[in-house]
Write an enzyme that holds these catalytic residues in place. Structure first.
Site, short mmCIF file in Angstrom:
data_model
loop_
_atom_site.label_atom_id
_atom_site.label_comp_id
_atom_site.label_asym_id
_atom_site.label_seq_id
_atom_site.Cartn_x
_atom_site.Cartn_y
_atom_site.Cartn_z
N HIS A 59 0.60 -2.14 -2.65
CA HIS A 59 -0.69 -2.59 -2.12
C HIS A 59 -1.73 -1.50 -2.28
CE1 HIS A 59 0.01 -0.19 1.45
NE2 HIS A 59 1.11 -0.88 1.78
N HIS A 82 -0.97 2.20 -1.26
CA HIS A 82 -0.21 2.98 -2.25
C HIS A 82 -1.12 3.38 -3.41
CE1 HIS A 82 3.05 0.10 -0.69
NE2 HIS A 82 3.24 1.24 -0.07
N CYS A 131 13.84 2.25 14.62
CA CYS A 131 12.93 1.23 14.10
C CYS A 131 13.14 1.13 12.59
CB CYS A 131 11.47 1.56 14.39
SG CYS A 131 10.36 0.40 13.54
N CYS A 155 9.94 1.61 10.41
CA CYS A 155 9.57 3.02 10.19
C CYS A 155 10.69 3.79 9.53
CB CYS A 155 9.28 3.73 11.52
SG CYS A 155 7.94 3.09 12.50
N CYS A 172 7.99 -1.00 18.97
CA CYS A 172 7.44 0.07 18.12
C CYS A 172 5.96 -0.26 17.92
CB CYS A 172 8.18 0.10 16.78
SG CYS A 172 7.18 0.83 15.48
N HIS A 214 5.05 -1.29 14.14
CA HIS A 214 5.55 -2.56 13.59
C HIS A 214 5.56 -3.71 14.58
CE1 HIS A 214 6.94 0.39 10.64
NE2 HIS A 214 6.67 -0.57 9.80
N LYS A 218 -6.05 -3.91 10.78
CA LYS A 218 -4.89 -3.28 10.19
C LYS A 218 -4.42 -4.16 9.01
CE LYS A 218 -0.24 -2.15 11.15
NZ LYS A 218 0.95 -2.23 11.92
N LYS A 274 0.81 -8.21 6.29
CA LYS A 274 1.17 -9.47 5.63
C LYS A 274 0.82 -10.66 6.51
CE LYS A 274 5.01 -10.00 2.44
NZ LYS A 274 6.44 -9.94 2.28
O1 ME8 Z 1 6.50 6.02 3.98
N1 ME8 Z 1 -4.15 3.76 4.19
O2 ME8 Z 1 6.68 4.79 2.03
P1 ME8 Z 1 5.52 3.71 2.22
C1 ME8 Z 1 -3.93 4.84 3.43
N2 ME8 Z 1 9.03 5.82 1.53
N3 ME8 Z 1 -2.76 5.07 2.80
C2 ME8 Z 1 -1.79 4.18 2.93
C3 ME8 Z 1 -1.96 3.01 3.71
C4 ME8 Z 1 -3.22 2.82 4.34
N4 ME8 Z 1 -3.48 1.75 5.10
N5 ME8 Z 1 -0.80 2.32 3.66
C5 ME8 Z 1 0.06 3.03 2.88
C6 ME8 Z 1 7.07 5.74 2.92
N6 ME8 Z 1 -0.52 4.15 2.42
C7 ME8 Z 1 8.26 6.54 2.47
C8 ME8 Z 1 7.77 7.86 1.89
S1 ME8 Z 1 8.15 10.23 0.75
C9 ME8 Z 1 9.41 11.31 0.63
C10 ME8 Z 1 8.83 8.79 1.44
C11 ME8 Z 1 0.10 5.16 1.53
O3 ME8 Z 1 5.73 2.72 1.13
C12 ME8 Z 1 0.06 6.54 2.13
O4 ME8 Z 1 0.22 7.49 1.10
O5 ME8 Z 1 5.46 3.25 3.61
C13 ME8 Z 1 1.28 6.54 3.00
O6 ME8 Z 1 1.68 7.84 3.40
C14 ME8 Z 1 2.28 5.87 2.08
O7 ME8 Z 1 1.49 4.86 1.40
C15 ME8 Z 1 3.46 5.24 2.80
O8 ME8 Z 1 4.20 4.52 1.85
#
Ligand code: ME8
Length: 478
Positions: free
Chosen positions: A19, A22, A127, A130, A144, A147, A295, A298
């Protein structure tokens, strides 16, 4: 002076398709990687996918697929999205790959050998959303808060990492700035976490079946976060008999949002200290954004797919629109309506118009580029470069837009279209001045809009300049 620069994004969970959140982080990292490469640094840019753990396994069940088959499909969607956004990474690390598996084995054995792992029971809350252990204190109405779901009660044998042995050292490294946590408010936030007290954490899970087995107790799988953090070293050859790892480690910059700050700023450095590896030099934590004040979720149906943005605006414009909405280090709100507005004002009417009318006039008046002239270098350019280097992308883009506006204004004032053939010398000077600005703009936008940058540079390269198709067609004309 050129140097090595190793930058990473988080590896994203493949429980669902990519999304805009990312995309935001990944585009920012790509901008930095491109900026460093462009100035001659040797760059390694790592991104990838986090494919193990309970959350991903549950999504595979919902999709009615085997986990490996499911993660293969979703990981592919991330690669496609990054290709569409013109992300130039050097490696895309997947946690289900053999190289990650091998590196994690080496790391965990070293951790065990350092005597920082012990066996115990975990009894408490978890959770799955998370992928983390959660305390009663953190719950809001029993759920949580991230979520909005009740955590699972778990009781199982786990291996624990002696975080408490390293905590003072990690704190000192952050306080002294030896490991930089940026921006300053996030450093304060991390230091606040130390005040709340910190407990040892699990490095393995007994009941999660989708993961990498613990080398010294195969009945346990490595806790997904402990395994995921290691992507930053497995992605550059940790545990392999080559020079690659020592060439790139430590990372110059880990980029992420604040949701995963604690894992990166506290747990990861502590694990590295235990195995005797140097710590990342810098971690930049950008803001978390909402979509039109809500926020992103989905269930609210407001999740923005980056591919849709690319289809609508093109890859360069999407990159520009993502990074120009609000300051990179702060929380913000993404306003959908601003995308169209900014596309038309900054790109179609701003940059696109400047380039197309200048090229038109140059062709018509047979004015070419004075190739002996160096691109303009002045304070403004230096300031913009500093802003990019220090993560102030929105300011840099504002600065670039300022130059575009100035050049458009100059062109309006000089109005070379009103000149007569007798004014040829004057016309040439005006158009060459504008084209100098355009070449400078092309240089400056390179990390943000690489395709547009190259197109402009090629168009404004030689003794004759030709008009070409518009760079950013107005939305209503599309
Ligand atoms: O946490 N605003 O993966 P994840 C800004 N797999 N950035 C956002 C965002 C938002 N609303 N939503 C997501 C994980 N991001 C773990 C990480 S690393 C060793 C493991 C971005 O798929 C932002 O970079 O939940 C956030 O930190 C990351 O997506 C979380 O991605």
């Amino acid at each position: 002076m050129s140097r090595k620069y190793y930058i990473t994004t988080p590896i994203y969970y493949v429980n669902d398709k990519p999304h805009i959140g990312h995309a935001y982080t990944t585009v920012a990292a790509d901008v930095l990687a491109r900026w460093h490469r462009h100035r001659g640094d040797e760059v390694f840019f790592l991104t990838g996918t986090d494919e193990h753990g309970a959350k991903v396994a549950e999504s595979a069940v919902e999709a009615g697929q085997e986990p490996q088959e499911f993660v293969n499909e979703v990981a592919k969607l991330f690669r496609i999205a990054w290709k569409n956004l013109n992300i130039k990474y050097d490696n895309f690390i997947r946690t289900t790959s053999p190289e990650h598996h091998r590196a994690v084995g080496v790391f965990i054995n070293k951790l065990k050998a350092s005597n920082s792992i012990y066996e115990d029971k975990y009894e408490g809350l978890y959770c799955v959303g998370c992928e983390k252990f959660i305390t009663e204190k953190e719950l809001v109405e029993g759920k949580c808060p991230v979520h909005n779901k009740k955590p699972k009660k778990i009781k199982e044998k786990n291996y624990f990492f002696k975080l408490t042995d390293y905590i003072e050292q990690v704190k000192e490294l952050i306080v002294s700035g030896k490991m930089k946590i940026l921006p300053e408010e996030r450093k304060k936030e991390v230091l606040g976490l130390f005040e709340q007290g910190m407990e040892d954490f699990s490095v393995s899970r007994e009941k999660v079946k989708w993961g990498i087995p613990l080398p010294f107790d195969k009945k346990q799988n490595i806790y997904v976060w402990v395994e995921a953090l290691q992507n930053y070293i497995s992605g550059i050859g940790y545990g392999e008999p080559s020079e690659k790892f020592s060439k790139w480690w430590p990372a110059d910059c880990h980029i992420m949002a604040k949701d995963i700050l604690k894992f990166h700023a506290i747990y990861w450095p502590a694990l590295l200290l235990a195995v005797g590896e140097p710590l990342p030099k810098e971690q930049f934590i950008h803001g978390f954004f909402t979509i039109d004040g809500k926020k992103m979720s989905k269930s609210l149906g407001n999740v923005i797919n980056p591919n849709d943005l690319v289809n609508q605006y093109g890859s360069d414009a999407t990159r520009y629109l993502l990074l120009s909405q609000f300051p990179f280090g702060q929380d913000g709100d993404v306003k959908k309506s601003l995308f169209d507005e900014k596309y038309n004002s900054d790109l179609a009417n701003g940059l696109g118009n400047l380039v197309s009318r200048t090229a038109n006039l140059m062709e018509k008046n047979d004015v070419g580029i004075d190739t002996a002239q160096q691109p303009i270098s002045n304070d403004k350019v230096d300031i913009i470069n500093k802003q990019i280097e220090h993560y102030r992308f929105d300011e840099a883009l504002k600065g670039i837009y300022g130059i575009i506006s100035q050049a458009n204004k100059y062109l309006d004032e000089q109005a070379p279209w009103k000149h007569t053939p007798d004014d040829k010398e004057k016309t040439t000077i005006v158009l060459q001045n504008v084209s100098d600005w355009i070449k400078t703009i092309a240089e400056l936008i390179y990390p943000f809009m690489p395709i547009t940058s190259r197109r402009i540079s090629q168009q404004f390269a030689g003794p004759s300049v030709k008009k070409e198709d518009g760079l950013f067609p107005r939305l209503s004309d599309k």
